[in-house]
Design an enzyme around this catalytic site. Structure first.
Site, PDB file in Angstrom:
ATOM      1  CG  ASP A 152      -1.323   7.964   1.291  1.00 42.63           C
ATOM      2  OD1 ASP A 152      -0.228   8.502   1.107  1.00 42.63           O
ATOM      3  OD2 ASP A 152      -2.370   8.355   0.757  1.00 42.63           O
ATOM      4  CG  ASP A 185      -1.518   1.249   1.613  1.00 39.86           C
ATOM      5  OD1 ASP A 185      -2.180   1.812   0.731  1.00 39.86           O
ATOM      6  OD2 ASP A 185      -1.363   1.718   2.759  1.00 39.86           O
TER       7      ASP A 185
END
Length: 242
Positions: A10, A8
């Site tokens: 953020d 991922d």
């Protein structure tokens, strides 16, 4: 049999909406000598470039903006899917109108602009508005942790649009992602089905139910790790690939 580390963005590779640090960037390039690496984000390609660099498709073996509805492999565009063709204009308009009217009725310390961002594969809905400053973003996030503004919004949307084949999930610090069922981050795995990876490790911070990493984190095709920050991601990777 090769392995793939899928990250991922953020809260996993970068601080939320911030650029990747030089240290983390360098670490990933070293890691790439030991395993294939990929990034999957809810954000569009431009935001991935802003945070991970304009050369993101050269630095990662796989780049999956918008949960993989847009997909790059080895620097080349593989495919692009869009939400309007799938849902139809009526559903999209009902959804946008409902969200705007809901946001109009919430009182927040601050509201800014860009409450709805229309992307290829999803609508991104933000009660404060995506054009808020970094300070305003953090202020909203802290308030949201106490008052569950987005959680209540999601519960309301699920009730209002039940049976319409939509998924609503809390993403990042200020927004909600809305997309067709099955178009969560697991969507990117269909691009990897025939790649022959022995293990696909997934690293994400929003892995709890309702978080936008939850589905891919719990998917049997991945080995999931929950992280709290980029430093945590690095620590786990160093353990897996000494």
């Amino acid at each position: 049999m090769a392995t793939l580390c899928l990250f991922d963005m953020d809260g996993t590779l970068t601080a939320p909406r911030q650029k990747i640090t030089e240290e983390m960037d360098g670490f990933l390039q070293k890691l790439r000598q030991k395993t294939k690496i990929g990034v999957v984000g809810g954000s569009d390609f431009e935001k991935l470039q802003e945070q991970l660099g304009n050369d993101v498709v050269e630095k990662y073996d796989y780049v999956f903006p918008e949960n993989g509805l847009v997909a790059y492999k080895d620097g080349k565009l593989l495919c692009k899917q869009n939400i309007q063709g799938h849902l139809g204009e009526d559903v999209i308009q009902d959804l946008i109108n409902y969200c705007l009217s809901y946001i109009a009725n919430i009182k927040l310390p601050k509201k800014r602009g860009t409450f709805i961002e229309f992307r290829n594969g999803m609508l991104n809905v933000s009660p404060i508005g995506r054009s808020c400053s970094q300070e305003e973003r953090i202020e909203f996030y802290e308030l949201d942790k106490k008052e569950h503004i987005r959680q209540k919004f999601v519960a309301d949307l699920r009730k209002e649009f039940a049976g319409k084949g939509l998924t609503f999930s809390i993403g990042g610090q200020i927004s909600i992602d809305v997309f067709p069922e099955g178009w969560d981050k697991r969507y990117c795995l269909r691009h990897l089905e025939h790649a022959g990876y022995k293990t696909i490790y997934f690293f994400g911070d929003k892995t709890m139910p309702g978080g936008n990493d939850h589905e891919i984190f719990t998917d049997p095709r991945t080995v999931g790790y929950t992280v709290t920050a980029p430093e945590d991601t690095r620590r786990i990777c160093e353990g897996l690939f000494p």
